[in-house]
Design a protein around this motif. Structure first.
Motif, mmCIF file in Angstrom:
data_model
loop_
_atom_site.group_PDB
_atom_site.id
_atom_site.type_symbol
_atom_site.label_atom_id
_atom_site.label_comp_id
_atom_site.label_asym_id
_atom_site.label_seq_id
_atom_site.Cartn_x
_atom_site.Cartn_y
_atom_site.Cartn_z
ATOM 1 N N GLU A 1 2.096 -14.631 1.120
ATOM 2 C CA GLU A 1 2.302 -13.223 1.458
ATOM 3 C C GLU A 1 1.383 -12.314 0.649
ATOM 4 O OE1 GLU A 1 4.551 -11.710 3.822
ATOM 5 O OE2 GLU A 1 4.248 -13.763 4.493
ATOM 6 N N CYS A 2 1.251 -12.605 -0.647
ATOM 7 C CA CYS A 2 0.385 -11.785 -1.499
ATOM 8 C C CYS A 2 -1.071 -11.881 -1.046
ATOM 9 C CB CYS A 2 0.507 -12.219 -2.959
ATOM 10 S SG CYS A 2 2.097 -11.791 -3.714
ATOM 11 N N TYR A 3 -1.495 -13.076 -0.678
ATOM 12 C CA TYR A 3 -2.867 -13.250 -0.194
ATOM 13 C C TYR A 3 -3.085 -12.465 1.096
ATOM 14 C CZ TYR A 3 -7.075 -15.507 1.600
ATOM 15 O OH TYR A 3 -8.330 -15.736 2.089
ATOM 16 N N LYS B 1 9.871 -11.501 1.257
ATOM 17 C CA LYS B 1 9.467 -10.205 1.785
ATOM 18 C C LYS B 1 9.935 -9.072 0.871
ATOM 19 C CE LYS B 1 7.559 -11.461 5.741
ATOM 20 N NZ LYS B 1 6.132 -11.200 6.038
ATOM 21 N N CYS B 2 11.174 -9.168 0.364
ATOM 22 C CA CYS B 2 11.696 -8.138 -0.539
ATOM 23 C C CYS B 2 10.835 -8.018 -1.792
ATOM 24 C CB CYS B 2 13.138 -8.466 -0.941
ATOM 25 S SG CYS B 2 14.371 -8.008 0.286
ATOM 26 N N ILE B 3 10.473 -9.167 -2.373
ATOM 27 C CA ILE B 3 9.678 -9.160 -3.599
ATOM 28 C C ILE B 3 8.296 -8.558 -3.348
ATOM 29 C CG2 ILE B 3 8.553 -10.639 -5.307
ATOM 30 C CD1 ILE B 3 10.965 -12.550 -5.021
ATOM 31 N N VAL B 4 7.636 -9.000 -2.280
ATOM 32 C CA VAL B 4 6.287 -8.497 -1.980
ATOM 33 C C VAL B 4 6.327 -7.007 -1.648
ATOM 34 C CG1 VAL B 4 4.352 -8.658 -0.373
ATOM 35 C CG2 VAL B 4 5.421 -10.741 -1.241
ATOM 36 N N ASN B 5 7.282 -6.595 -0.826
ATOM 37 C CA ASN B 5 7.394 -5.181 -0.474
ATOM 38 C C ASN B 5 7.669 -4.317 -1.698
ATOM 39 O OD1 ASN B 5 7.038 -5.943 2.169
ATOM 40 N ND2 ASN B 5 9.184 -5.750 2.736
ATOM 41 N N THR B 6 8.541 -4.820 -2.584
ATOM 42 C CA THR B 6 8.864 -4.069 -3.801
ATOM 43 C C THR B 6 7.652 -3.971 -4.719
ATOM 44 O OG1 THR B 6 11.175 -4.811 -3.677
ATOM 45 C CG2 THR B 6 10.411 -3.947 -5.783
ATOM 46 N N LEU B 7 6.901 -5.053 -4.847
ATOM 47 C CA LEU B 7 5.677 -5.018 -5.661
ATOM 48 C C LEU B 7 4.678 -4.007 -5.105
ATOM 49 C CD1 LEU B 7 5.055 -8.791 -6.510
ATOM 50 C CD2 LEU B 7 5.683 -6.957 -8.097
ATOM 51 N N LEU B 8 4.520 -4.005 -3.783
ATOM 52 C CA LEU B 8 3.629 -3.038 -3.152
ATOM 53 C C LEU B 8 4.053 -1.605 -3.476
ATOM 54 C CD1 LEU B 8 3.060 -4.517 0.434
ATOM 55 C CD2 LEU B 8 1.293 -4.045 -1.257
ATOM 56 N N LEU B 9 5.350 -1.360 -3.344
ATOM 57 C CA LEU B 9 5.870 -0.013 -3.587
ATOM 58 C C LEU B 9 5.682 0.397 -5.039
ATOM 59 C CD1 LEU B 9 7.416 2.416 -2.386
ATOM 60 C CD2 LEU B 9 9.532 1.275 -3.094
ATOM 61 N N LEU B 10 6.011 -0.509 -5.972
ATOM 62 C CA LEU B 10 5.906 -0.182 -7.395
ATOM 63 C C LEU B 10 4.453 0.037 -7.814
ATOM 64 C CD1 LEU B 10 8.554 -2.578 -8.986
ATOM 65 C CD2 LEU B 10 8.765 -0.144 -8.472
ATOM 66 N N ILE B 11 3.552 -0.788 -7.307
ATOM 67 C CA ILE B 11 2.130 -0.601 -7.617
ATOM 68 C C ILE B 11 1.655 0.756 -7.113
ATOM 69 C CG2 ILE B 11 -0.209 -1.403 -7.076
ATOM 70 C CD1 ILE B 11 0.939 -4.267 -7.065
ATOM 71 N N GLY B 12 2.053 1.094 -5.889
ATOM 72 C CA GLY B 12 1.678 2.396 -5.339
ATOM 73 C C GLY B 12 2.227 3.545 -6.165
ATOM 74 N N ILE B 13 3.503 3.444 -6.571
ATOM 75 C CA ILE B 13 4.123 4.503 -7.368
ATOM 76 C C ILE B 13 3.416 4.658 -8.714
ATOM 77 C CG2 ILE B 13 6.206 5.108 -8.652
ATOM 78 C CD1 ILE B 13 7.833 3.965 -6.351
ATOM 79 N N VAL B 14 3.137 3.539 -9.373
ATOM 80 C CA VAL B 14 2.498 3.587 -10.689
ATOM 81 C C VAL B 14 1.088 4.173 -10.592
ATOM 82 C CG1 VAL B 14 1.578 2.162 -12.561
ATOM 83 C CG2 VAL B 14 3.870 1.718 -11.677
ATOM 84 N N ILE C 1 8.573 3.968 1.778
ATOM 85 C CA ILE C 1 9.189 2.649 1.921
ATOM 86 C C ILE C 1 8.991 2.110 3.341
ATOM 87 C CG2 ILE C 1 11.453 1.501 2.050
ATOM 88 C CD1 ILE C 1 12.249 3.083 -0.440
ATOM 89 N N ILE C 2 8.971 2.994 4.328
ATOM 90 C CA ILE C 2 8.719 2.558 5.704
ATOM 91 C C ILE C 2 7.349 1.894 5.799
ATOM 92 C CG2 ILE C 2 8.367 3.350 8.077
ATOM 93 C CD1 ILE C 2 10.424 5.522 7.575
ATOM 94 N N PHE C 3 6.352 2.487 5.142
ATOM 95 C CA PHE C 3 4.992 1.941 5.195
ATOM 96 C C PHE C 3 4.888 0.624 4.437
ATOM 97 C CE2 PHE C 3 4.253 6.509 5.896
ATOM 98 C CZ PHE C 3 3.524 6.446 7.069
ATOM 99 N N THR C 4 5.500 0.541 3.247
ATOM 100 C CA THR C 4 5.418 -0.708 2.485
ATOM 101 C C THR C 4 6.148 -1.841 3.201
ATOM 102 O OG1 THR C 4 7.340 -0.006 1.158
ATOM 103 C CG2 THR C 4 5.151 0.425 0.255
ATOM 104 N N THR C 5 7.242 -1.510 3.871
ATOM 105 C CA THR C 5 7.957 -2.527 4.643
ATOM 106 C C THR C 5 7.119 -2.988 5.825
ATOM 107 O OG1 THR C 5 10.054 -1.471 4.037
ATOM 108 C CG2 THR C 5 10.113 -3.057 5.838
ATOM 109 N N ASP C 6 6.475 -2.052 6.481
ATOM 110 C CA ASP C 6 5.611 -2.398 7.605
ATOM 111 C C ASP C 6 4.427 -3.247 7.150
ATOM 112 O OD1 ASP C 6 4.839 -2.054 10.455
ATOM 113 O OD2 ASP C 6 3.126 -1.019 9.591
ATOM 114 N N ILE C 7 3.874 -2.936 5.980
ATOM 115 C CA ILE C 7 2.774 -3.731 5.442
ATOM 116 C C ILE C 7 3.240 -5.153 5.154
ATOM 117 C CG2 ILE C 7 1.235 -4.033 3.456
ATOM 118 C CD1 ILE C 7 1.176 -0.975 3.222
ATOM 119 N N GLY C 8 4.421 -5.271 4.529
ATOM 120 C CA GLY C 8 4.931 -6.589 4.163
ATOM 121 C C GLY C 8 5.223 -7.474 5.356
ATOM 122 N N PHE C 9 5.759 -6.876 6.414
ATOM 123 C CA PHE C 9 6.099 -7.678 7.592
ATOM 124 C C PHE C 9 4.929 -7.828 8.555
ATOM 125 C CE2 PHE C 9 10.278 -6.980 5.979
ATOM 126 C CZ PHE C 9 11.022 -8.065 6.420
#
Length: 270
Positions: free
Chosen positions: A25-27, A121-134, A87-95
């Motif tokens: 998923e990360c790749y 999916k939860c882990i990847v989506n959360t990582l995406l969101l946290l990276i974006g926020i930071v 969160i809608i966008f990060t979820t869409d990216i993850g799926f």
């Protein structure tokens, strides 16, 4: 002894499958332009907000007193409001449109359990969101410091207050991402899960607030409104921090995190 070895082997197999799924998923996410485009847009907006306020104060000379600390704290309020839609966008990216393209069935057919998919999916989506926020927050704070470092408001206590609120907000944000991932796993149609999510984070708070304004004698409406995640997150970002508010925020985050996870696990094990 043989049973114990079997259980250990089973746990290791599950862990290996989850690790492999996470790597995959990360790749996949890291080789798409979509997340980088959204990240660049967020950084540009964060910079423009501070520059625009600086320009209004020092060039246009608006008749208002606005300090750098005020703009910094306003960033928290904006984050508390906008993050639910990010969160809608990060979820869409993850799926990645896997329901639309029927690739989710292929993942399951290769032996990956739905629980593994959900957690991955939860882990990847959360990582995406946290990276974006930071990253966006760092751009916002840096630009804020460059523009307003001479007004004397950006003190150590101001930054301490900012980061304290930031940390308290994170559990609710992570819980919101978990809820969105659960909805996306439950409902294969993007319009359906996005619609339900939008009702929870946008229409429901505004609707309850409207009814409470019309019927102020109904105390239940006020109780429901103050316990909504979006309302509580905004309160943490803007209101005076008290022990009761912090505890209340942690309670809502725990419910919002545990409830979708437990329901998802029970449904996906069937």
């Amino acid at each position: 002894y043989e049973m114990q070895r079997s259980l250990v082997g089973s746990e290791m197999c599950i862990r290996d499958r989850l690790n492999n799924f996470l790597k995959s998923e990360c790749y996949k996410v890291s080789h798409r332009a979509y997340p980088y485009t959204l990240l660049i847009i967020g950084v540009v907006i964060a910079i423009l907000i501070n520059v625009s306020v600086w320009y209004a104060i020092h060039v246009i000379r608006i008749p208002f007193t606005i300090e750098g600390a005020d703009i910094m704290n306003a960033g928290l309020y904006m984050m508390a409001t906008i993050v639910w839609y990010c969160i809608i966008f990060t979820t869409d990216i993850g799926f990645s449109g896997e329901w639309r393209n029927n690739t989710m069935k292929n993942i399951v057919s290769f032996g990956t359990s739905r629980n593994t998919i959900f957690f991955g999916k939860c882990i990847v989506n959360t990582l995406l969101l946290l990276i974006g926020i930071v990253v966006v927050s760092a751009a916002y704070l840096l630009t804020n410091y460059i523009c307003f470092r001479h007004d004397g408001s950006l003190t150590a206590s101001a930054y301490q207050n900012y980061f304290l609120r930031f940390v308290i907000m994170l559990p609710m944000i992570i819980a919101g991402q978990t809820m969105a991932s659960s909805l996306c796993m439950f409902f294969s149609t993007d319009l359906l899960w996005c619609g339900i999510y939008a009702v929870v984070v946008a229409l429901l708070p505004n609707g309850i607030m409207l009814f409470y304004a019309i019927f102020p004698e109904v105390e239940a409406l006020r109780i429901i409104y103050t316990n909504l995640p979006t309302v509580c997150l905004t309160a943490v970002a803007w209101q005076t921090l008290t022990t009761s508010l912090i505890v209340h925020a942690m309670e809502i985050a725990a419910v919002l995190l545990i409830l979708p996870t437990v329901i998802s696990l029970l449904v996906f094990q069937r």
